[in-house]
Design a protein around this motif. Structure first.
Motif, PDB file in Angstrom:
ATOM      1  N   GLY A   1      25.786  -9.475  -1.695  1.00 51.89           N
ATOM      2  CA  GLY A   1      26.004  -9.630  -3.132  1.00 51.89           C
ATOM      3  C   GLY A   1      25.375 -10.911  -3.643  1.00 51.89           C
ATOM      4  O   GLY A   1      25.545 -11.979  -3.068  1.00 51.89           O
ATOM      5  N   GLY A   2      24.625 -10.822  -4.715  1.00 49.57           N
ATOM      6  CA  GLY A   2      23.964 -11.987  -5.283  1.00 49.57           C
ATOM      7  C   GLY A   2      22.696 -12.372  -4.553  1.00 49.57           C
ATOM      8  O   GLY A   2      22.052 -13.347  -4.908  1.00 49.57           O
ATOM      9  N   GLY A   3      22.306 -11.609  -3.515  1.00 46.60           N
ATOM     10  CA  GLY A   3      21.096 -11.912  -2.756  1.00 46.60           C
ATOM     11  C   GLY A   3      19.850 -11.529  -3.528  1.00 46.60           C
ATOM     12  O   GLY A   3      19.909 -10.884  -4.578  1.00 46.60           O
ATOM     13  N   ASN A   4      18.707 -11.931  -3.022  1.00 49.78           N
ATOM     14  CA  ASN A   4      17.446 -11.611  -3.685  1.00 49.78           C
ATOM     15  C   ASN A   4      16.513 -10.915  -2.694  1.00 49.78           C
ATOM     16  O   ASN A   4      16.861 -10.692  -1.551  1.00 49.78           O
ATOM     17  N   ALA A   5      15.323 -10.580  -3.150  1.00 52.74           N
ATOM     18  CA  ALA A   5      14.361  -9.848  -2.332  1.00 52.74           C
ATOM     19  C   ALA A   5      13.380 -10.774  -1.630  1.00 52.74           C
ATOM     20  O   ALA A   5      12.215 -10.455  -1.480  1.00 52.74           O
ATOM     21  N   CYS A   6      13.833 -11.913  -1.178  1.00 52.77           N
ATOM     22  CA  CYS A   6      12.971 -12.893  -0.520  1.00 52.77           C
ATOM     23  C   CYS A   6      13.149 -12.883   0.998  1.00 52.77           C
ATOM     24  O   CYS A   6      12.839 -13.868   1.658  1.00 52.77           O
ATOM     25  N   TYR A   7      13.671 -11.808   1.563  1.00 47.28           N
ATOM     26  CA  TYR A   7      13.951 -11.782   2.994  1.00 47.28           C
ATOM     27  C   TYR A   7      13.253 -10.624   3.700  1.00 47.28           C
ATOM     28  O   TYR A   7      13.039  -9.564   3.128  1.00 47.28           O
ATOM     29  N   GLN A   8      12.920 -10.886   4.962  1.00 45.85           N
ATOM     30  CA  GLN A   8      12.439  -9.875   5.880  1.00 45.85           C
ATOM     31  C   GLN A   8      13.455  -9.829   7.015  1.00 45.85           C
ATOM     32  O   GLN A   8      14.140 -10.818   7.287  1.00 45.85           O
ATOM     33  N   TYR A   9      13.539  -8.691   7.705  1.00 50.56           N
ATOM     34  CA  TYR A   9      14.615  -8.475   8.660  1.00 50.56           C
ATOM     35  C   TYR A   9      14.083  -8.218  10.065  1.00 50.56           C
ATOM     36  O   TYR A   9      13.096  -7.514  10.247  1.00 50.56           O
ATOM     37  N   SER A  10      14.746  -8.807  11.040  1.00 51.86           N
ATOM     38  CA  SER A  10      14.356  -8.720  12.440  1.00 51.86           C
ATOM     39  C   SER A  10      14.477  -7.283  12.953  1.00 51.86           C
ATOM     40  O   SER A  10      15.516  -6.643  12.804  1.00 51.86           O
ATOM     41  N   GLU A  11      13.410  -6.777  13.577  1.00 44.16           N
ATOM     42  CA  GLU A  11      13.418  -5.406  14.086  1.00 44.16           C
ATOM     43  C   GLU A  11      14.440  -5.248  15.219  1.00 44.16           C
ATOM     44  O   GLU A  11      15.139  -4.238  15.290  1.00 44.16           O
ATOM     45  N   ARG A  12      14.557  -6.235  16.105  1.00 44.31           N
ATOM     46  CA  ARG A  12      15.540  -6.160  17.197  1.00 44.31           C
ATOM     47  C   ARG A  12      16.956  -6.090  16.648  1.00 44.31           C
ATOM     48  O   ARG A  12      17.812  -5.382  17.168  1.00 44.31           O
ATOM     49  N   SER A  13      17.204  -6.836  15.612  1.00 46.78           N
ATOM     50  CA  SER A  13      18.519  -6.844  14.983  1.00 46.78           C
ATOM     51  C   SER A  13      18.822  -5.488  14.353  1.00 46.78           C
ATOM     52  O   SER A  13      19.936  -4.968  14.476  1.00 46.78           O
ATOM     53  N   VAL A  14      17.829  -4.888  13.704  1.00 48.97           N
ATOM     54  CA  VAL A  14      18.007  -3.567  13.104  1.00 48.97           C
ATOM     55  C   VAL A  14      18.267  -2.537  14.200  1.00 48.97           C
ATOM     56  O   VAL A  14      19.171  -1.692  14.084  1.00 48.97           O
ATOM     57  N   GLU A  15      17.504  -2.589  15.294  1.00 51.26           N
ATOM     58  CA  GLU A  15      17.694  -1.659  16.409  1.00 51.26           C
ATOM     59  C   GLU A  15      19.090  -1.801  17.017  1.00 51.26           C
ATOM     60  O   GLU A  15      19.743  -0.805  17.346  1.00 51.26           O
ATOM     61  N   ALA A  16      19.559  -3.038  17.178  1.00 58.24           N
ATOM     62  CA  ALA A  16      20.894  -3.264  17.746  1.00 58.24           C
ATOM     63  C   ALA A  16      21.978  -2.701  16.833  1.00 58.24           C
ATOM     64  O   ALA A  16      22.969  -2.132  17.310  1.00 58.24           O
ATOM     65  N   CYS A  17      21.797  -2.821  15.532  1.00 62.62           N
ATOM     66  CA  CYS A  17      22.777  -2.266  14.590  1.00 62.62           C
ATOM     67  C   CYS A  17      22.756  -0.735  14.638  1.00 62.62           C
ATOM     68  O   CYS A  17      23.801  -0.090  14.585  1.00 62.62           O
ATOM     69  N   GLU A  18      21.560  -0.157  14.748  1.00 59.45           N
ATOM     70  CA  GLU A  18      21.463   1.300  14.865  1.00 59.45           C
ATOM     71  C   GLU A  18      22.195   1.783  16.119  1.00 59.45           C
ATOM     72  O   GLU A  18      22.925   2.777  16.077  1.00 59.45           O
ATOM     73  N   GLU A  19      22.033   1.056  17.231  1.00 66.22           N
ATOM     74  CA  GLU A  19      22.715   1.413  18.479  1.00 66.22           C
ATOM     75  C   GLU A  19      24.230   1.267  18.342  1.00 66.22           C
ATOM     76  O   GLU A  19      24.993   2.096  18.832  1.00 66.22           O
TER      77      GLU A  19
END
Length: 195
Positions: A94-112
């Motif tokens: 909430g209140g965040g902006n579009a200035c971020y990119q996200y770690s692929e390993r972190s995304v994969e771990a969340c998917e798992e």
């Protein structure tokens, strides 16, 4: 008026036995292995945040993957709940902006983690590791102070007495205002009536 009935009274030895029995009962009942009488219900796991690393994904790609994984897990487990947020709100705080990119390993771990959930209670939120990148075309940096309070007009441009700047009255124009310096000379705000 009151008469003693000898058969109704306990003998002295009976009092001692009664007190001993009550004390013994209290000691025996407190020697249980469990302190609670209620069944044990373990607390549910809270949110997790896996380690980052790997290539950086765009907000759109990371959010799409996480939302799909979470929705699939909820559906397969039959979890009720409110309608899920759409992207980027599902990923972005909430209140965040579009200035971020996200770690692929972190995304994969969340998917798992979503895929490994065995019940609705174990389906915990997963926070993806992000890195700020102000060079992204979607990143809107805060303004240069254009919305802030402008300077104050003084008589003749001379600094005020005492060297401290004076603040304008409520509604008085600043130096950047339409007629700030000219109207401020007589002490009346621009557009205001002079007495």
């Amino acid at each position: 008026m009151f008469a003693r009935i000898p058969s109704a009274l306990l003998p002295r030895r009976g009092h001692l036995l009664l007190v001993s029995a009550l004390v013994g009962l209290a000691v025996v009942s407190s020697c249980t292995k469990s302190e609670d009488t209620e069944p044990f219900v373990p607390a549910s796991e809270g949110a997790i945040q896996p380690e980052g690393g790997g290539t950086l994904l765009t907000e759109e790609e990371a959010c799409g993957r996480l939302l799909d994984a979470y929705a699939a897990a909820r559906k397969s487990l039959g979890c009720p709940g409110p309608k899920l947020s759409e992207c980027p709100g599902f990923l972005r705080p909430g209140g965040g902006n579009a200035c971020y990119q996200y770690s692929e390993r972190s995304v994969e771990a969340c998917e798992e983690a979503y895929d490994d959930a065995f019940s609705c209670q174990s389906l915990s939120p997963c926070i993806v590791t992000a890195e700020r990148n102000d060079a992204l075309p979607t990143c809107e940096l805060p303004g240069s102070g254009a919305g802030g309070m402008g300077g104050v007009a003084n008589e003749g441009g001379a600094p005020p007495v005492g060297g401290a700047p004076t603040l304008p009255e409520a509604g008085a124009p600043s130096e950047g205002g339409a007629a700030g310096a000219a109207a401020g000379l007589g002490g009346a705000p621009a557009g205001g009536a002079s007495g």
